[in-house]
Design a protein around this motif. Structure first.
Motif, mmCIF file in Angstrom:
data_model
loop_
_atom_site.group_PDB
_atom_site.id
_atom_site.type_symbol
_atom_site.label_atom_id
_atom_site.label_comp_id
_atom_site.label_asym_id
_atom_site.label_seq_id
_atom_site.Cartn_x
_atom_site.Cartn_y
_atom_site.Cartn_z
ATOM 1 N N LEU A 29 0.659 -1.056 -0.008
ATOM 2 C CA LEU A 29 -0.126 -0.104 0.092
ATOM 3 C C LEU A 29 0.851 0.869 -0.235
ATOM 4 N N LYS A 30 1.765 1.222 0.821
ATOM 5 C CA LYS A 30 2.326 2.433 0.728
ATOM 6 C C LYS A 30 3.371 2.312 -0.959
ATOM 7 N N GLY A 31 3.889 1.744 -1.247
ATOM 8 C CA GLY A 31 5.537 1.375 -1.881
ATOM 9 C C GLY A 31 4.453 2.109 -3.662
ATOM 10 N N ALA A 32 2.875 1.462 -3.265
ATOM 11 C CA ALA A 32 1.728 2.085 -4.355
ATOM 12 C C ALA A 32 1.723 3.904 -4.273
ATOM 13 N N GLU A 33 1.295 3.492 -2.950
ATOM 14 C CA GLU A 33 1.749 5.582 -2.736
ATOM 15 C C GLU A 33 3.003 6.058 -3.332
ATOM 16 N N LEU A 34 3.893 5.550 -3.059
ATOM 17 C CA LEU A 34 4.791 6.212 -3.207
ATOM 18 C C LEU A 34 4.942 6.807 -4.855
ATOM 19 N N TRP A 35 4.878 5.288 -5.882
ATOM 20 C CA TRP A 35 4.530 4.832 -6.656
ATOM 21 C C TRP A 35 4.169 5.893 -7.623
ATOM 22 N N LYS A 36 2.495 5.911 -7.555
ATOM 23 C CA LYS A 36 2.254 7.132 -8.307
ATOM 24 C C LYS A 36 2.303 8.341 -7.741
ATOM 25 N N GLY A 37 3.065 9.305 -6.562
ATOM 26 C CA GLY A 37 3.515 10.065 -6.528
ATOM 27 C C GLY A 37 4.884 10.339 -7.794
ATOM 28 N N PHE A 38 5.611 9.636 -7.711
ATOM 29 C CA PHE A 38 7.424 9.422 -8.401
ATOM 30 C C PHE A 38 6.774 9.667 -9.779
ATOM 31 N N SER A 39 5.833 8.048 -10.172
ATOM 32 C CA SER A 39 5.560 7.812 -11.581
ATOM 33 C C SER A 39 4.681 9.348 -12.660
ATOM 34 N N LYS A 40 4.420 9.915 -11.335
ATOM 35 C CA LYS A 40 3.417 11.474 -12.770
ATOM 36 C C LYS A 40 4.363 12.527 -12.382
ATOM 37 N N SER A 41 5.419 12.763 -11.780
ATOM 38 C CA SER A 41 6.619 13.696 -12.056
ATOM 39 C C SER A 41 7.686 14.251 -12.526
ATOM 40 N N ALA A 42 7.607 14.726 -12.670
ATOM 41 C CA ALA A 42 8.531 15.544 -13.974
ATOM 42 C C ALA A 42 10.481 14.852 -13.681
ATOM 43 N N LEU A 43 10.652 14.460 -12.402
ATOM 44 C CA LEU A 43 11.552 13.641 -12.277
ATOM 45 C C LEU A 43 11.814 12.567 -12.873
ATOM 46 N N PHE A 44 10.838 11.323 -12.801
ATOM 47 C CA PHE A 44 10.270 10.410 -13.459
ATOM 48 C C PHE A 44 10.903 10.413 -15.063
ATOM 49 N N GLU A 45 9.816 11.002 -15.196
ATOM 50 C CA GLU A 45 10.297 11.791 -16.504
ATOM 51 C C GLU A 45 11.553 11.591 -17.558
ATOM 52 N N SER A 46 11.953 12.960 -16.468
ATOM 53 C CA SER A 46 13.091 13.095 -16.735
ATOM 54 C C SER A 46 14.035 12.195 -16.724
ATOM 55 N N LEU A 47 14.024 10.841 -15.860
ATOM 56 C CA LEU A 47 15.030 9.545 -15.577
ATOM 57 C C LEU A 47 14.877 8.996 -17.098
ATOM 58 N N ARG A 48 13.436 8.856 -17.480
ATOM 59 C CA ARG A 48 13.376 7.731 -17.871
ATOM 60 C C ARG A 48 14.145 8.497 -19.676
ATOM 61 N N VAL A 49 13.898 9.881 -19.488
ATOM 62 C CA VAL A 49 13.870 10.049 -21.431
ATOM 63 C C VAL A 49 15.960 10.280 -20.980
ATOM 64 N N LYS A 50 16.325 9.981 -20.118
ATOM 65 C CA LYS A 50 17.665 10.045 -20.267
ATOM 66 C C LYS A 50 17.945 8.421 -20.011
ATOM 67 N N LYS A 51 17.222 7.591 -19.952
ATOM 68 C CA LYS A 51 17.705 5.937 -19.863
ATOM 69 C C LYS A 51 19.222 5.737 -18.629
ATOM 70 N N MET A 52 18.076 6.029 -17.456
ATOM 71 C CA MET A 52 18.833 6.604 -16.248
ATOM 72 C C MET A 52 18.370 5.447 -15.305
ATOM 73 N N VAL A 53 16.908 5.065 -15.516
ATOM 74 C CA VAL A 53 16.586 4.052 -14.903
ATOM 75 C C VAL A 53 15.765 3.105 -15.958
ATOM 76 N N VAL A 54 15.953 1.963 -14.898
ATOM 77 C CA VAL A 54 15.295 0.730 -15.742
ATOM 78 C C VAL A 54 13.954 0.654 -16.358
ATOM 79 N N GLY A 55 13.221 0.287 -17.422
ATOM 80 C CA GLY A 55 12.073 0.602 -18.227
ATOM 81 C C GLY A 55 11.239 -0.977 -17.191
ATOM 82 N N THR A 56 9.917 0.635 -16.898
ATOM 83 C CA THR A 56 8.983 0.294 -16.329
ATOM 84 C C THR A 56 8.033 0.798 -16.254
#
Length: 458
Positions: A29-56
């Motif tokens: 439950l807590k992990g899902a809450e953290l993911w929802k906030g992170f996945s909608k953030s500009a940080l996740f998009e930035s790291l995804r575009v720069k290929k710094m994090v695993v495809g998710t």
């Protein structure tokens, strides 16, 4: 049938399972809450575009959730798992810099990393990638980086030990999955090292601070209210500068120069290359092991005809050269690993299941064992029968080179020891190989009676 990853037990926010070749992360439950906030953030998009994090991607209709784990993610599959104690100096340094760059990017977008371990990094398509998607949490004023000490133990201290003391860090971090302790580093580094990069602040002052905390045990926890994102950003930038300044001491070793000092002439070298090229080019392979890869001459040939080549060598200089070449050439199909095949990485950690042996991580379709047998049978006293059984059992198909006693390299190995290897002959090797495998092709490749064989295991 889903299978849980044994090493994925430390984080209460979620864990990894494998299902029909897919990599699934189940979230609490807590992990899902953290993911929802992170996945909608500009940080996740930035790291995804720069290929710094695993495809998710977040799964919508799936069978992986329940009341305890209401959400699931699917990750890009890592082609071959590796560990920090198998990485070259340059690979560990690149991974440390990636971790710090992600930390800086996180602070810029109002987040912070919860930890600082190389177990959060894997090499995918030739570059380090951050794989622990639940390591991000929103930054609140006054927060410190709780992963700092872990980063030092598992990234900074191994790199400093090698760079400043010319000491191989691999046995240290293979022997302890928690890394090198501050107390050990304080015992190794003395006042004569005080001016070396990072020693004063990251070792001496930190050690004194730790001792002070022990002496004041029982008193209230020191306040961190003065910490801000800006101050933390400055600290991470300084730490990044320290890591960037550290240089590998393993650049020039005996075997890193082997490509220029072996016993082949140009024609003989060409014969060997053509033989390997012919075998590798017969069909596409998913996974190839090149054992004793040196600086990767034959790994590059195999990579043209394979999805991934694991280039193993036990020489630090050779592996540093190879990993630097992989990075500079943006070679996506070669993973260099520091592995002594006579003393390979063991399973370790809780229940001996947190890390896996190299054999447990993927069976190759083809194995290359070029100019290897004499190092094992003569330098390490491995019996020839054992070598043949091992090499024919690794993969269904392989290329192996027999190096005779007349070869200058073998003579060099025997120069300082008694020759107790009466059974080390080409005829005996061929006889043993024929018992375990079909010899498809072979040829003599040097005047010193080196022979190369293409075999298919029975």
């Amino acid at each position: 049938m889903a299978e849980r990853e044994p090493a994925s037990y430390r984080d209460p926010l979620g864990h990894i399972i494998y299902s029909e070749g897919r990599v699934i992360r189940r979230l609490s439950l807590k992990g899902a809450e953290l993911w929802k906030g992170f996945s909608k953030s500009a940080l996740f998009e930035s790291l995804r575009v720069k290929k710094m994090v695993v495809g998710t991607k977040e799964l919508i209709n799936h069978a992986f959730s329940d009341s305890e784990y209401p959400m699931a993610l699917e990750h890009e599959k890592v082609p071959f798992i590796s560990y920090a104690y198998e990485w070259s100096f340059e690979m560990l340094k690149d991974s440390a810099l990636l971790t710090l760059d992600i930390m800086l990017e996180s602070l810029k977008h109002g987040f912070i990393l919860r930890d600082g371990t190389p177990f959060n990094i894997q090499f995918i398509r030739g570059r380090p990638v951050f794989i622990d998607i639940l390591s991000f949490e929103p930054y609140e004023n006054g927060m410190i980086w709780i992963g700092y000490a872990q980063f030092c133990r598992m990234f900074l201290f191994p790199l400093m030990l090698a760079s400043h003391k010319k000491v191989n860090f691999h046995p240290w971090i293979r022997g302890s999955l928690e890394g090198i302790s501050l107390e050990d580093m304080a015992g190794i580094f003395g006042w004569s090292d005080i001016l070396k990069k990072g020693v004063l602040f990251q070792i001496f002052l930190q050690n004194r601070l730790n001792k002070s905390k022990v002496e004041k045990k029982g008193q209230s926890k020191p306040s961190t209210s003065g910490m801000t994102a800006e101050k933390l950003d400055l600290i991470i930038h300084q730490l990044r500068g320290t890591v960037s300044s550290l240089q590998s001491p393993f650049k020039n070793t005996t075997w890193s120069e082997y490509a220029n000092s072996h016993s082949y002439d140009e024609k003989e070298q060409s014969t060997k290359v053509e033989f390997v090229e012919k075998v590798c080019g017969q069909k596409k392979r998913n996974l190839v092991w090149d054992i004793g890869a040196n600086i990767g001459k034959y790994s590059l040939i195999a990579a043209k005809h394979a999805e991934l080549v694991i280039a193993m060598d036990s020489d630090h200089g050779a592996l540093d050269t190879l990993s630097s070449n992989v990075r500079e050439r943006k070679e996506e199909k070669i993973l260099p690993l520091l592995i002594d095949i006579a003393d390979p990485s063991p399973s370790s950690g809780w229940l001996n299941k947190e890390t896996k042996t190299v054999s447990e991580r993927g069976r190759p379709d083809l194995v290359l064992a070029l100019a290897l047998i004499h190092h094992l049978c003569i330098s390490r006293n491995i019996e020839m029968a054992s070598f043949v059984e091992w090499i024919t059992g690794i993969a269904d198909e392989g290329v192996v080179e027999f190096v005779s006693k007349e070869d200058p390299m073998v003579q060099q190995l025997l120069a300082t020891r008694e020759d107790i290897f009466g059974g080390y002959t080409k005829s005996r090797f061929e006889s043993m190989l024929s018992e375990k495998a079909e010899i498809i092709d072979s040829c003599e490749i040097s005047q010193s009676k080196r022979h190369i064989y293409h075999f298919r295991s029975k």
